[in-house]
Design a protein around this motif. Structure first.
Motif, PDB file in Angstrom:
ATOM      1  N   ILE A 110       0.846  -1.201   0.000  1.00 13.79           N
ATOM      2  CA  ILE A 110       0.000   0.000   0.000  1.00 13.79           C
ATOM      3  C   ILE A 110       0.882   1.252   0.000  1.00 13.79           C
ATOM      4  O   ILE A 110       0.692   2.177  -0.801  1.00 13.79           O
ATOM      5  CB  ILE A 110      -0.938   0.003   1.240  1.00 13.79           C
ATOM      6  N   LEU A 111       1.868   1.260   0.887  1.00 16.84           N
ATOM      7  CA  LEU A 111       2.720   2.458   0.995  1.00 16.84           C
ATOM      8  C   LEU A 111       3.474   2.721  -0.312  1.00 16.84           C
ATOM      9  O   LEU A 111       3.643   3.867  -0.721  1.00 16.84           O
ATOM     10  CB  LEU A 111       3.714   2.309   2.153  1.00 16.84           C
ATOM     11  N   TYR A 112       3.905   1.650  -0.964  1.00 18.89           N
ATOM     12  CA  TYR A 112       4.695   1.827  -2.189  1.00 18.89           C
ATOM     13  C   TYR A 112       3.816   2.201  -3.378  1.00 18.89           C
ATOM     14  O   TYR A 112       4.322   2.577  -4.438  1.00 18.89           O
ATOM     15  CB  TYR A 112       5.511   0.567  -2.513  1.00 18.89           C
ATOM     16  N   ALA A 113       2.490   2.064  -3.196  1.00 13.30           N
ATOM     17  CA  ALA A 113       1.571   2.449  -4.279  1.00 13.30           C
ATOM     18  C   ALA A 113       1.294   3.954  -4.275  1.00 13.30           C
ATOM     19  O   ALA A 113       0.776   4.499  -5.250  1.00 13.30           O
ATOM     20  CB  ALA A 113       0.254   1.691  -4.136  1.00 13.30           C
ATOM     21  N   ILE A 114       1.641   4.619  -3.170  1.00 16.73           N
ATOM     22  CA  ILE A 114       1.408   6.069  -3.092  1.00 16.73           C
ATOM     23  C   ILE A 114       2.388   6.783  -4.013  1.00 16.73           C
ATOM     24  O   ILE A 114       3.580   6.448  -4.042  1.00 16.73           O
ATOM     25  CB  ILE A 114       1.588   6.563  -1.626  1.00 16.73           C
ATOM     26  N   ASP A 115       1.876   7.722  -4.777  1.00 21.99           N
ATOM     27  CA  ASP A 115       2.747   8.538  -5.627  1.00 21.99           C
ATOM     28  C   ASP A 115       3.815   9.214  -4.735  1.00 21.99           C
ATOM     29  O   ASP A 115       3.454   9.911  -3.775  1.00 21.99           O
ATOM     30  CB  ASP A 115       1.865   9.615  -6.303  1.00 21.99           C
ATOM     31  N   PRO A 116       5.107   9.011  -5.006  1.00 21.34           N
ATOM     32  CA  PRO A 116       6.139   9.607  -4.148  1.00 21.34           C
ATOM     33  C   PRO A 116       5.986  11.128  -3.986  1.00 21.34           C
ATOM     34  O   PRO A 116       6.356  11.678  -2.956  1.00 21.34           O
ATOM     35  CB  PRO A 116       7.451   9.275  -4.875  1.00 21.34           C
ATOM     36  N   ASP A 117       5.362  11.788  -4.982  1.00 22.28           N
ATOM     37  CA  ASP A 117       5.147  13.233  -4.872  1.00 22.28           C
ATOM     38  C   ASP A 117       4.018  13.578  -3.902  1.00 22.28           C
ATOM     39  O   ASP A 117       3.806  14.744  -3.586  1.00 22.28           O
ATOM     40  CB  ASP A 117       4.832  13.839  -6.249  1.00 22.28           C
ATOM     41  N   LYS A 118       3.252  12.553  -3.472  1.00 24.54           N
ATOM     42  CA  LYS A 118       2.165  12.778  -2.502  1.00 24.54           C
ATOM     43  C   LYS A 118       2.446  12.037  -1.185  1.00 24.54           C
ATOM     44  O   LYS A 118       1.593  11.978  -0.312  1.00 24.54           O
ATOM     45  CB  LYS A 118       0.828  12.323  -3.091  1.00 24.54           C
ATOM     46  N   ASP A 119       3.638  11.499  -1.075  1.00 21.42           N
ATOM     47  CA  ASP A 119       4.001  10.652   0.073  1.00 21.42           C
ATOM     48  C   ASP A 119       4.460  11.531   1.239  1.00 21.42           C
ATOM     49  O   ASP A 119       5.644  11.597   1.571  1.00 21.42           O
ATOM     50  CB  ASP A 119       5.121   9.690  -0.383  1.00 21.42           C
ATOM     51  N   VAL A 120       3.493  12.205   1.883  1.00 20.78           N
ATOM     52  CA  VAL A 120       3.845  13.195   2.910  1.00 20.78           C
ATOM     53  C   VAL A 120       4.301  12.564   4.223  1.00 20.78           C
ATOM     54  O   VAL A 120       4.769  13.272   5.119  1.00 20.78           O
ATOM     55  CB  VAL A 120       2.666  14.167   3.137  1.00 20.78           C
ATOM     56  N   ASP A 121       4.197  11.243   4.337  1.00 17.04           N
ATOM     57  CA  ASP A 121       4.761  10.540   5.498  1.00 17.04           C
ATOM     58  C   ASP A 121       6.240  10.212   5.274  1.00 17.04           C
ATOM     59  O   ASP A 121       6.936   9.843   6.211  1.00 17.04           O
ATOM     60  CB  ASP A 121       3.996   9.224   5.721  1.00 17.04           C
ATOM     61  N   GLY A 122       6.686  10.295   4.029  1.00 16.41           N
ATOM     62  CA  GLY A 122       8.099  10.045   3.726  1.00 16.41           C
ATOM     63  C   GLY A 122       8.517   8.591   3.858  1.00 16.41           C
ATOM     64  O   GLY A 122       9.685   8.304   4.141  1.00 16.41           O
ATOM     65  N   PHE A 123       7.584   7.653   3.645  1.00 19.63           N
ATOM     66  CA  PHE A 123       7.919   6.237   3.809  1.00 19.63           C
ATOM     67  C   PHE A 123       8.176   5.520   2.489  1.00 19.63           C
ATOM     68  O   PHE A 123       8.586   4.367   2.471  1.00 19.63           O
ATOM     69  CB  PHE A 123       6.783   5.494   4.545  1.00 19.63           C
ATOM     70  N   HIS A 124       7.870   6.158   1.356  1.00 16.80           N
ATOM     71  CA  HIS A 124       8.080   5.510   0.061  1.00 16.80           C
ATOM     72  C   HIS A 124       9.585   5.367  -0.204  1.00 16.80           C
ATOM     73  O   HIS A 124      10.354   6.298   0.091  1.00 16.80           O
ATOM     74  CB  HIS A 124       7.425   6.347  -1.044  1.00 16.80           C
ATOM     75  N   PRO A 125      10.013   4.219  -0.758  1.00 14.82           N
ATOM     76  CA  PRO A 125      11.446   4.017  -0.986  1.00 14.82           C
ATOM     77  C   PRO A 125      12.102   5.125  -1.825  1.00 14.82           C
ATOM     78  O   PRO A 125      13.288   5.409  -1.651  1.00 14.82           O
ATOM     79  CB  PRO A 125      11.504   2.680  -1.734  1.00 14.82           C
ATOM     80  N   VAL A 126      11.334   5.738  -2.706  1.00 11.54           N
ATOM     81  CA  VAL A 126      11.913   6.846  -3.493  1.00 11.54           C
ATOM     82  C   VAL A 126      12.310   7.996  -2.561  1.00 11.54           C
ATOM     83  O   VAL A 126      13.410   8.551  -2.664  1.00 11.54           O
ATOM     84  CB  VAL A 126      10.910   7.333  -4.570  1.00 11.54           C
ATOM     85  N   ASN A 127      11.433   8.333  -1.634  1.00 13.26           N
ATOM     86  CA  ASN A 127      11.767   9.410  -0.690  1.00 13.26           C
ATOM     87  C   ASN A 127      12.855   8.988   0.295  1.00 13.26           C
ATOM     88  O   ASN A 127      13.734   9.777   0.653  1.00 13.26           O
ATOM     89  CB  ASN A 127      10.505   9.883   0.042  1.00 13.26           C
ATOM     90  N   VAL A 128      12.798   7.725   0.725  1.00  6.63           N
ATOM     91  CA  VAL A 128      13.841   7.233   1.639  1.00  6.63           C
ATOM     92  C   VAL A 128      15.203   7.313   0.941  1.00  6.63           C
ATOM     93  O   VAL A 128      16.185   7.800   1.516  1.00  6.63           O
ATOM     94  CB  VAL A 128      13.542   5.784   2.090  1.00  6.63           C
TER      95      VAL A 128
END
Ligand SMILES: NC(=O)c1ccc[n+]([C@@H]2O[C@H](COP(=O)([O-])OP(=O)(O)OC[C@H]3O[C@@H](n4cnc5c(N)ncnc54)[C@H](OP(=O)(O)O)[C@@H]3O)[C@@H](O)[C@H]2O)c1
Length: 293
Positions: A110-128
């Motif tokens: 679920i977390l990885y399905a979020i668009d990294p540009d909308k991942d305001v929790d900062g948990f997507h691997p792209v943001n990490v």
């Protein structure tokens, strides 16, 4: 001598004033209202209360605030479909899926399905990944809040020995990565401790800045702290109820004893906690600002 209290609630209030001003400016100049959707599946009381608090803060800041309350037996494909819908919704700049998710749902899917540009929790691997290599990224809210507390209290991190107790993906690892960056508000020498660390106290006693995120009530005692150190207590542990039925919370640090040794310390509650939601709002504002550029 008693340590200075680092009042997260006051710093958070200041940041929220700045967010409100910038949100008003964004609306006046570009017609954009920051939009945040919180997605909650199941009826975990703690999750319900976190989501309520996030919604309330978003509302107070004038954000466009949406909430999805879903049954505990929601299927993974239904949740993925919902996330996909908000990924495509231009009025939504931030998507927050409240963890833990119930049952058989695989959180990472679920977390990885979020668009990294909308991942305001900062948990997507792209943001990490971007955080680790020092590129602009949404930083996870609690570690981002800790860094902002240090910066705004004028506590220098450059060259400081920072010792972190805890290596979770949401607190320990990201705060370590944030503070070791070659950047302002960072440039620290970082040590990360965990349950397999030999002689924890030998490490904590070296710390100029000690950050504790272990989830163990009052695990850090005065003898484990260097005189004059700055102590950031991330822990939130319920140790019973008051006569009025309110939750009695303590941190991971033996506050009364450690405040006699440290130069500055965060209280629990009122320390790191209020910063976390505020940084979620800052990330949402920044997502909205980026969508305009
Ligand atoms: N205020 C806020 O906004 C906020 C936000 C997030 C979390 N929290 C609180 O912060 C605390 C930590 O949360 P978390 O999600 O990071 O916890 P977590 O996932 O349970 O991780 C705890 C970490 O601490 C380590 N640890 C536990 N006991 C230890 C000990 N005796 N000595 C050394 N290391 C020890 C563990 O080591 P191993 O890896 O070896 O198991 C683990 O890395 C909790 O109390 C949580 O409620 C507060």
């Amino acid at each position: 001598m008693s340590a200075r209290l680092i009042q997260g609630s006051q710093i958070a209030a200041q940041i929220r004033t700045e967010i409100r001003q910038q949100a008003e400016q964004l609306q006046a100049q570009r017609g954009i209202v920051p939009g945040l959707v919180t997605i909650l599946a199941g009826e975990d009381p703690a999750s319900q209360s976190y989501v309520r608090a996030k919604q309330k803060t978003a509302g107070e800041l004038g954000f466009h605030s949406l909430q999805e309350i879903l049954p505990a037996d929601i299927r993974e494909d239904e949740l993925l479909e919902l996330v996909g819908r908000y990924n495509r919704d231009p009025a939504v700049h931030g998507i927050l899926v409240q963890l833990p998710l119930p049952g058989a749902i695989e959180e990472s899917r679920i977390l990885y399905a979020i668009d990294p540009d909308k991942d305001v929790d900062g948990f997507h691997p792209v943001n990490v990944g971007r955080m680790v290599i020092g590129k602009p990224a949404f930083l996870p809210c609690t570690p981002y809040g800790i860094q902002q507390m240090l910066v705004r209290c004028g506590i220098p991190t450059e060259g400081a020995d920072v010792v972190i107790v805890g290596r979770s993906n949401i607190v320990g690892k990201p705060i370590a990565n944030i503070l070791l960056q070659k950047a302002a508000g960072a440039n620290a020498t970082v040590t990360v401790c965990h349950t397999r660390t030999r002689d924890l106290a030998a490490h904590t006693r070296r710390a100029d800045i000690l950050i504790v995120a272990a989830g163990r009530p009052r695990a850090i005692t005065a003898e484990m702290v260097k005189p004059g150190a700055v102590v950031i207590d991330v822990g939130v542990n319920e140790i019973g109820r008051t006569e009025q039925g309110k939750r009695r919370l303590v941190g991971d640090v033996d506050f009364d004893a450690v405040r006699e040794v440290a130069s500055a310390i965060t209280p629990v509650p009122g320390g790191v906690g209020p910063m976390t939601i505020t940084m979620l709002m800052l990330n949402t504002l920044q997502a909205a600002q980026r969508s305009a550029s």
